[in-house]
Design an enzyme around this catalytic site. Structure first.
Site, PDB file in Angstrom:
ATOM      1  CD  GLU A 123      -2.889  -1.377  -0.235  1.00  0.00           C
ATOM      2  OE1 GLU A 123      -3.347  -0.025  -0.739  1.00  0.00           O
ATOM      3  OE2 GLU A 123      -3.286  -3.016  -0.402  1.00  0.00           O
ATOM      4  CD  GLU A 160      -1.867  -3.614  -7.686  1.00  0.00           C
ATOM      5  OE1 GLU A 160      -1.520  -5.773  -6.863  1.00  0.00           O
ATOM      6  OE2 GLU A 160      -2.649  -3.460  -7.285  1.00  0.00           O
TER       7      GLU A 160
END
Length: 492
Positions: free
Chosen positions: A257, A286
């Site tokens: 994250e 991502e």
């Protein structure tokens, strides 16, 4: 130019309101009282109605018609492109549908969470059917007769096509399956022993986040059922989760994250609260979380430093030395949970979801058959049966959130990360010496300067190619990296 200034001022207010709506969703996942769920769904629906009205406002079309794009610099042209694209898509979706989707998704999250806790797919299925029906209605409005799954995919990876991703994933599968089989035929490394208290895990989480450059003056870490990153610019928050028997889940979900959050924190501040002030696509997003988590965070160099931090935090936890710790962190083993999967098997989890959700959206797979289809596909791909719904069809939050078209961007992000890692290693030849000291700034600065700072200035594939010296994205660097790493780890 006056029309452009008025348009950008209007857009800045819209972006600010969208951030407020995002904060409501963050609160729902982290701190909201359970009894507030019904009211929160109405609040989110009201915010979505306001946002939708602004996105389809007639004056946007008037401003766009008055602006001469050729009179703008490349940044202005990029702003115009994103505003026009968003306006065109928004005007195709009725306000009633946008509001109904927001309300339904807020409620669906609560139903999913309870069904997951109870391991009861049947309790979630009727709600999922409503979400899918609404998303299909939206997709049909957006597709103009084209592929309805591609219409949803375009929200997360602009310009991508399901057929192209199917071809890329088809190229990934054979080598991944072969590597998985070879690795699992070898003895597994030793795992950790004992318990790891939550306070120690959260303390280590903050240390690791700082080591990757996460700015706590503009962010915070909280706990959630499903870790996520939220926000942009000067307010970018992350969440993680703890497990007393597995500290790696907390550490590596945090690093993951932080990769997302760093992307948002490092975008050119001139783009704040504009269409360029966020990551250009979920695949590119991502790529940042995966390169932080895997190519950097699971490297032999960085895990050597992390081993010392773990010993300082928890004392003896059953791992004798840095080499054993490196093997443990990168252990390939059977498991049900995508977010906990090792690098070798992770993409196989994603391909399963990609195929199933395409079938759902196209109407080829009834909601009532989804659990069986999941279980059959999982056993075919992984060689053993799903034990319970929370380890299978109910494990992910995405479908309850209506995020159809999102899953394939996880594997696309891995492909992009493989390309970026190859170029990063060429640009910073002494990177491992720095990572061994817990120093990531050479890597994170390279990523900031070559990709993150651009925000949405370039198209997704374009920004990856730009960072990689003009090389088009390919799955080959990812596969080469995985084979080299795990053949060495498992002495293949």
């Amino acid at each position: 130019m006056q029309a452009f200034k008025e348009l950008m001022s209007f857009q800045r207010e819209t972006e600010a309101l969208a951030q407020v709506a995002g904060r409501l969703s963050w609160d729902q996942e982290t701190m909201m009282p359970r009894g507030a769920a019904e009211q929160r769904s109405d609040e989110l629906a009201a915010m979505e109605a306001v946002l939708h009205a602004r996105r389809v406002a007639p004056q946007i079309g008037d401003w766009l018609s008055k602006i001469d794009a050729e009179a703008l610099d490349p940044v202005g042209q990029a702003h115009l492109y994103h505003i026009r694209r968003a306006h065109d898509r928004a005007t195709k979706v009725p306000a009633r549908l946008a509001s109904e989707l927001a309300r339904m998704i807020s409620r669906a999250h609560v139903v999913w969470a309870e069904a997951r806790a109870d391991d009861d797919y049947a309790a979630f299925a009727p709600t999922l059917a409503e979400v899918v029906a609404l998303r299909r209605e939206e997709a049909q409005a957006l597709a103009n007769g084209g592929d309805i799954y591609d219409a949803l995919l375009d929200d997360y990876e602009p310009g991508a096509k399901g057929s192209d991703l199917e071809a890329m994933f088809g190229a990934l599968r054979p080598r991944l399956v072969a590597l998985r089989e070879a690795v699992l035929a070898k003895p597994a490394p030793k795992g950790v022993t004992g318990t790891f208290d939550e306070h120690g895990q959260m303390k280590l989480t903050r240390l690791v986040a700082r080591s990757f450059g996460y700015d706590f003056k503009r962010g915070r870490v909280d706990k959630a059922v499903h870790p996520f990153s939220s926000g942009s610019g000067d307010d970018v928050r992350i969440t993680t989760r703890t497990n007393a028997l597995d500290p790696f889940g907390c550490v590596y979900s945090t690093i993951h994250e932080v990769g997302h959050a760093s992307y948002e924190q490092n975008i050119n501040p001139d783009y704040r609260l504009t269409p360029l002030g966020r990551g250009v696509s979920m695949g590119v997003h991502e790529s940042q979380s995966r390169i932080y988590e895997n190519q950097l965070g699971r490297s032999r160099a960085y895990t050597g430093w992390l081993f010392g931090q773990m010993r300082d935090t928890f004392g003896d936890f059953g791992i004798a030395d840095e080499d054993t710790f490196y093997a443990t962190v990168n252990m390939v083993k059977n498991g049900y949970i995508r977010t906990e999967a090792d690098e070798v098997q992770y993409n196989l989890h994603v391909l399963l979801r990609f195929d199933l959700e395409r079938a759902l959206i196209k109407g080829d797979l009834p909601i009532g058959d989804l659990e069986t289809a999941w279980n059959d596909r999982f056993e075919a791909d992984f060689g053993y049966a799903v034990d319970r719904p929370s380890d299978g069809v109910l494990q992910d939050v995405h479908w309850s959130a209506g995020l159809f078209g999102y899953f394939p961007t996880y594997s696309l992000g891995n492909v992009y990360a493989g390309c970026l890692n190859q170029c990063l290693r060429e640009a910073v030849p002494d990177l491992d010496d720095q990572l061994a000291q817990g120093e990531t700034s050479a890597a994170t600065s390279w990523l900031r300067d070559n990709l993150q700072r651009h925000g949405s200035l370039y198209e997704p594939r374009e920004v990856i190619a730009l960072a990689c010296g003009g090389k088009a994205p390919s799955e080959a660097p990812l596969l080469d990296y995985l084979e080299e790493k795990f053949r060495a780890l498992y002495d293949l």
